[in-house]
Enzyme design. Structure first.
Site, mmCIF file in Angstrom:
data_model
loop_
_atom_site.group_PDB
_atom_site.id
_atom_site.type_symbol
_atom_site.label_atom_id
_atom_site.label_comp_id
_atom_site.label_asym_id
_atom_site.label_seq_id
_atom_site.Cartn_x
_atom_site.Cartn_y
_atom_site.Cartn_z
ATOM 1 N N LYS A 126 14.366 34.897 57.801
ATOM 2 C CA LYS A 126 15.155 36.205 57.544
ATOM 3 C C LYS A 126 16.313 36.603 57.453
ATOM 4 C CE LYS A 126 12.637 39.771 57.365
ATOM 5 N NZ LYS A 126 11.699 40.598 58.573
ATOM 6 N N ARG A 142 15.709 43.886 62.844
ATOM 7 C CA ARG A 142 14.708 43.346 62.517
ATOM 8 C C ARG A 142 14.073 41.901 62.853
ATOM 9 N NH1 ARG A 142 14.554 43.939 56.011
ATOM 10 N NH2 ARG A 142 12.280 44.296 56.464
ATOM 11 N N GLY A 185 2.596 40.144 62.226
ATOM 12 C CA GLY A 185 1.697 40.185 63.992
ATOM 13 C C GLY A 185 3.011 40.975 64.598
ATOM 14 N N MET A 233 6.899 41.725 66.126
ATOM 15 C CA MET A 233 7.616 43.348 65.458
ATOM 16 C C MET A 233 8.474 43.241 64.306
ATOM 17 S SD MET A 233 10.929 44.862 67.390
ATOM 18 C CE MET A 233 11.938 44.967 65.755
ATOM 19 N N ARG A 282 12.239 35.938 50.408
ATOM 20 C CA ARG A 282 11.165 34.694 50.952
ATOM 21 C C ARG A 282 10.468 34.556 49.953
ATOM 22 N NH1 ARG A 282 8.299 38.596 54.941
ATOM 23 N NH2 ARG A 282 7.155 39.579 53.381
ATOM 24 N N HIS A 328 -22.030 20.234 67.286
ATOM 25 C CA HIS A 328 -22.734 19.596 66.859
ATOM 26 C C HIS A 328 -22.437 20.143 65.794
ATOM 27 C CE1 HIS A 328 -27.147 19.392 64.977
ATOM 28 N NE2 HIS A 328 -26.837 17.926 65.226
ATOM 29 N N ARG A 387 -22.896 3.242 59.576
ATOM 30 C CA ARG A 387 -22.794 3.159 61.608
ATOM 31 C C ARG A 387 -24.352 3.801 62.414
ATOM 32 N NH1 ARG A 387 -20.474 8.557 64.782
ATOM 33 N NH2 ARG A 387 -22.644 9.373 64.289
ATOM 34 N N SER A 410 -12.777 2.234 62.942
ATOM 35 C CA SER A 410 -12.462 3.607 62.177
ATOM 36 C C SER A 410 -12.363 4.469 64.355
ATOM 37 C CB SER A 410 -13.777 3.789 61.525
ATOM 38 O OG SER A 410 -13.533 5.271 61.236
ATOM 39 N N THR A 435 -12.524 9.684 66.515
ATOM 40 C CA THR A 435 -11.360 11.116 67.504
ATOM 41 C C THR A 435 -12.060 12.493 68.055
ATOM 42 O OG1 THR A 435 -10.591 12.293 64.999
ATOM 43 C CG2 THR A 435 -9.269 10.421 66.177
ATOM 44 N N ASN A 436 -13.057 12.236 67.498
ATOM 45 C CA ASN A 436 -13.736 13.802 68.586
ATOM 46 C C ASN A 436 -14.033 12.989 69.507
ATOM 47 O OD1 ASN A 436 -14.018 15.123 65.556
ATOM 48 N ND2 ASN A 436 -15.890 14.255 65.321
ATOM 49 N N CYS A 483 -12.256 8.162 60.998
ATOM 50 C CA CYS A 483 -13.668 9.618 60.789
ATOM 51 C C CYS A 483 -14.428 10.644 61.487
ATOM 52 C CB CYS A 483 -14.831 8.468 59.899
ATOM 53 S SG CYS A 483 -15.089 7.853 61.684
ATOM 54 N N TYR A 532 -7.133 4.748 56.201
ATOM 55 C CA TYR A 532 -7.592 5.481 55.382
ATOM 56 C C TYR A 532 -7.872 6.753 56.434
ATOM 57 C CZ TYR A 532 -11.903 4.075 57.411
ATOM 58 O OH TYR A 532 -12.890 3.166 57.734
HETATM 59 C C1 PEP Z 1 -16.261 10.718 66.566
HETATM 60 O O1 PEP Z 1 -16.916 10.394 67.679
HETATM 61 O O2 PEP Z 1 -15.562 11.458 65.955
HETATM 62 C C2 PEP Z 1 -17.372 10.239 65.769
HETATM 63 C C3 PEP Z 1 -16.825 10.417 64.191
HETATM 64 O O3 PEP Z 1 -18.355 10.267 66.344
HETATM 65 P P1 PEP Z 1 -19.801 11.245 65.926
HETATM 66 O O4 PEP Z 1 -19.168 12.528 66.287
HETATM 67 O O5 PEP Z 1 -20.475 11.357 65.265
HETATM 68 O O6 PEP Z 1 -19.554 11.421 67.570
HETATM 69 MG MG MG Z 2 -18.242 9.687 67.816
#
Ligand code: PEP
Ligand code: MG
Length: 878
Positions: free
Chosen positions: A25, A95, A104, A106, A339, A457, A620, A767, A770-771, A834, A854
């Site tokens: 602003k 403001r 959200g 002020m 804005r 899951h 996999r 690959s 990252t989970n 992935c 990728y």
């Molecule tokens: C992960 O762990 O990032 C992954 C892609 O495998 P999953 O989620 O099936 O464990």
């Molecule tokens: Mg995994």
């Protein structure tokens, strides 16, 4: 020590590029002033002053106070008016204004500087006592509400009471005496609530208001908004203090808001509304019905012409659709804000594409204009906005998979199927889901779970299927036995209707109508085609079935980065053979059971290869702990034992034997193949068999890519790879064709990152999973973290869910390490990701910078990843 940092800037000292310091602003007010537009003068207290306020233990230091008052004195000089002087009073608005516009926080206090003496002088000076007292009662209400937290409702009740006493309906029918009486009543309420008189010193009013703006940066609503939008807490907000102009001076005054284009559709035409004889909050509060902006052309043609000219200039200047606030004081126009306007996804696309056609933007600039996350709304059904407004939110969970769903509550996957087969729409409510529930999840409109985080899951599977999911709503108490759940004091039985919003996490205790996905318009097609030209990252889809693969293709996936094979075992025809395999007491029996599964798997892989028409497909091998495939209910155990020709007690013992204290860190991933190489052998047979069959048809040449999960040690990788290679080479030789194939690994265990140079000796590609990598790096479970992350946000330990947005500092460092080590051993190693972060825009930007080839994400997020990858490449060319 001298104060060397400048904490306050006059509008004339700033400009549009200073939004980090002055907030959006403040920067835009400065820019409009510089453009010679009619902006009432004022100054901005910087975002750094806000940070300093928090560093000083929530206090405005004396240095900063002094600077504010120096600027106030300059403003007095400039306007020729004085703060608190009844003969010629300066009144200001206060403001908030952060770097990114943030609902959200002020918002606004108007008419600051009034007190019992000043109001009288103001009445004399303007010759309009009614106006003066109207301004005063508004100020008391706003200040009490936003600064002192006395609910504005209480004031509205008094106002309603007064109107009832007078037998009138409109605020404008109140006369001066009525307004004086209201002022007295408002002050009495204030005193009763706060145990103190309403502050009369304008300087105190100002400082308290500035503090209130700073405080509002840390209120719960702002914190939630920041987390959803990845706005860092340490940015802080600026405060704008501006001399007042009055829209409530009579019939030639007014106030309004307008967009240069329609924010819902993107159509090019001035769009907005205004109210005569009103102040800003009247438009927002909806107490009176405003007129469309087009009517101003008749009511005040000259003002309209000037406004519309300014609107055009602003749009051309910012090269984007503008959202503007203005006030007309006695026939003179003033601009109070501009804005970049918030807009729907459809409007965002249309505006970006139109601006290119109008020559205002280049294609590259247009690609940078559309927020990738917004595309979600085009790809999933949404609630009818009007209906949603009328519906109360019953509870909230994690916004795990976007979209809107409405249906009858069921509690088991079997019931979901049965009800669906009868033609009902259902919402599957579970404590948590497991792979067993897959068929029920597939037919449900939406999935609601009590436990589980963003990579639980339920969340992962729902996103893959494009099904709406709200997960981790801990307030729900489910009683499976009675087929009911309780939330916010209400009990819902099987068959009762609820609605859930997977884009916000909201849960509604009734049916809310939905509108279908607004499938890719022509604008979408044009913009995404431009995006594709600029990105360096390829975008793949995570897909486990030919149907998901086709969906991924339809959204532009260039390959499949993750085909999770475990879901293939859950269909009725296969799960029995899988269970036979698990309870088998010898390798020979296990092989016999696996042989039954093999043809099904091969069939699935053939379908996926066909759907992807020769593009890369990374398959996999089996990943979850085996117990996930076993029955849990006694009647199922009895039935399966009978089927398998073993006693229930024996099966029960096998199940108990498979129990693990911590299955996520237990017997899963490549560890299964180390214990039971025949599983890897069967899966290799299915993959290579499918590739040979499809290649032999002659349309595509398939180069299979086999991915080994959960590797943490090169020898482990080599062990499983040897099984794969031995099997594959034999099959290829038998088929008598030439076929290349690759064996690579997931990198999802910190040790794999740290020893990636060794692992790369055996792995053709990495690959990043990252989970799991996030789970293992933080050492907390991806399924349980939802339970305690909220306390971490509240305590400002984490700013966002690391399962949704990659933790660049920790997990990111491991990724970078693995990339560097992997490339050292194998310079041409193919690198992808992935995990769920593959569809998250800020994470995609990180993976681009980290040099991956990728990203792979659920099919419905492919368009988002394509746009995010293009933006990353434009911002950080590589
Ligand atoms: C992960 O762990 O990032 C992954 C892609 O495998 P999953 O989620 O099936 O464990
Ligand atoms: Mg995994």
């Amino acid at each position: 020590m001298a104060n060397t940092v400048q904490y306050v800037y006059f509008f004339s000292e700033g400009n549009g590029s200073m939004r980090e310091l002055l907030g959006g602003k403040g920067a835009n007010l400065a820019e409009m002033s510089n453009l010679g537009m009619p902006v009432p003068p004022g100054f901005t207290i910087t975002t750094e002053a806000c940070t300093q306020y928090y560093n000083d233990g929530k206090a405005i230091s004396s240095d900063i106070q002094a600077e504010i008052f120096t600027y106030l004195a300059k403003l007095e000089q400039l306007t020729g008016k004085q703060f608190g002087n009844p003969e010629n009073p300066l009144l200001v608005s206060v403001r908030s204004g952060a770097r990114a516009s943030m609902p959200g926080m002020m918002d606004t206090i108007l008419n600051l500087g009034l007190n019992d003496t000043v109001v009288e002088g103001f009445a004399r000076l303007t010759g309009n006592p009614r106006f003066a007292y109207d301004s005063y009662r508004r100020f008391i209400q706003m200040f009490a509400d936003v600064v002192m937290e006395v609910s504005k409702k209480r004031f509205e009740e008094i106002l309603d009471q007064k109107k009832a006493e007078k037998g009138i309906t409109e605020d404008t029918q109140l006369d001066t005496e009525d307004l004086k009486d209201l002022v007295a009543r408002f002050k009495a309420l204030y005193k009763a609530e706060k145990n103190a008189d309403f502050p009369t010193d304008p300087k105190e009013q100002l400082l308290e208001s500035v503090k209130a703006v700073f405080r509002s940066w840390d209120n719960p609503r702002a914190n939630v908004y920041r987390r959803m939008n990845e706005i860092p807490y340490d940015w802080g907000t600026a405060v704008n203090v501006q001399s007042m102009v009055f829209g409530n001076m009579g019939e030639t005054s007014g106030t309004g808001v307008a967009f240069t284009r329609n924010p819902a559709t993107g159509e090019k035409a001035l769009f907005g509304e205004y109210l005569i004889n009103a102040q800003g909050e009247d438009v927002v509060a909806g107490v009176r019905t405003p007129s469309p902006i087009s009517r101003l052309a008749e009511e005040m043609p000259a003002v309209y012409a000037q406004f519309s000219d300014i609107a055009t200039r602003l749009e051309q200047h910012y090269k984007d659709m503008q959202d503007m606030e203005f006030t007309i004081e006695n026939g003179t126009l003033f601009m109070l804000q501009t804005r970049n306007g918030k807009r729907t996804a459809a409007a965002a696309l249309k505006v970006a594409v139109d601006l290119v056609d109008e020559g205002m933007l280049t294609e590259k600039q247009a690609v940078l204009r559309v927020e990738p996350k917004q595309l979600d709304a085009l790809l999933h059904p949404q609630f009818d906005p009007a209906a949603l407004k009328r519906t109360a939110v019953l509870g909230r969970g994690l916004a795990a998979s976007p979209g809107a769903a409405c249906g009858k509550v069921v509690f088991t996957a079997e019931d979901a199927k049965a009800w669906h087969d009868r033609g009902e729409q259902v919402i599957l409510v579970r404590l948590e889901t497991s792979p067993e529930d897959i068929e029920g999840m597939q037919v449900a409109q939406g999935i609601l779970t009590v436990r589980g985080g963003m990579t639980s899951h339920a969340a992962v599977v729902a996103r893959g299927m494009g099904t709406c999911c709200v997960s981790g709503c801990g307030e729900i108490a489910v009683d499976y036995g009675k087929k009911q759940f309780t939330l916010a004091g209400r009990t819902f039985h099987e068959g009762e209707e609820i609605s859930i919003d997977g884009s916000t996490g909201n849960i509604y205790g009734e049916a809310v109508p939905t509108v279908p996905a607004n499938v890719a318009s022509g604008d979408f097609g044009r913009l995404i085609a431009w995006a594709d030209q600029y990105r360096s990252l390829e975008v793949y889809a995570n897909a486990d079935t030919p149907k998901d693969a086709a969906q991924g293709r339809a959204f532009g996936a260039e390959g499949i980065g993750l085909c999770r094979t475990e879901h293939m075992f859950f269909e009725e025809s296969r799960i029995k053979a899988m269970r036979e395999m698990i309870v088998a007491d010898s390798t020979a029996n296990r092989k016999r059971a696996l042989a039954k599964i093999m043809p099904y798997q091969q069939g699935d892989f053939e379908g996926i290869y066909e759907a992807m028409e020769g593009r890369p497909v990374v398959i996999r091998f089996l990943d979850p702990p085996l117990h996930e495939f076993l029955p849990t209910k006694q009647e199922d155990i009895d039935e399966i034992a009978a089927d398998l020709g073993v006693t229930a007690a024996h099966l029960q013992a096998v199940i108990e034997g498979l129990h693990e204290f911590n299955p996520m860190m237990g017997h899963r991933g490549c560890r299964l193949a180390v214990s039971y190489p025949e599983i890897a052998e069967m899966q290799t047979t299915a993959v290579i068999g499918a590739a040979i069959a499809v290649t032999k048809k002659g349309t595509y040449r398939i180069e299979p890519q086999i991915m080994i999960p959960l590797v943490g040690e090169v020898k482990e990788m080599k062990f499983v790879k040897d099984v794969v290679v031995e099997t594959a080479d034999r099959l290829i030789a038998q088929a008598g064709i030439e076929m290349r194939y690759q064996v690579g690994t997931m990198i999802e265990i910190p040790r794999a990152c740290l020893t990636a140079d060794e692992i790369a000796r055996e792995a053709a590609f990495f690959s990043f999973g990252t989970n799991d990598l996030t789970q293992m790096t933080f050492g907390f479970s991806r399924d349980d973290a939802g339970k305690f992350l909220d306390s971490y946000y509240d305590a400002k330990i984490y700013e966002s869910d690391p399962f949704a947005h990659l933790d660049q500092k920790g997990v990111g460092k491991l990724v970078e390490t693995a990339v560097a080590l992997g490339k050292k051993t194998r310079p041409d190693i193919h690198l992808g990701i992935c995990g769920e972060h593959g569809g998250d825009p800020s994470s995609v930007e990180f993976f681009h910078k980290a040099g991956l080839d990728y990203v792979s994400c659920s099919p419905f997020r492919v368009p988002i990843a394509r746009l995010a990858a293009a933006q990353a490449a434009l911002k950080y060319p590589r």
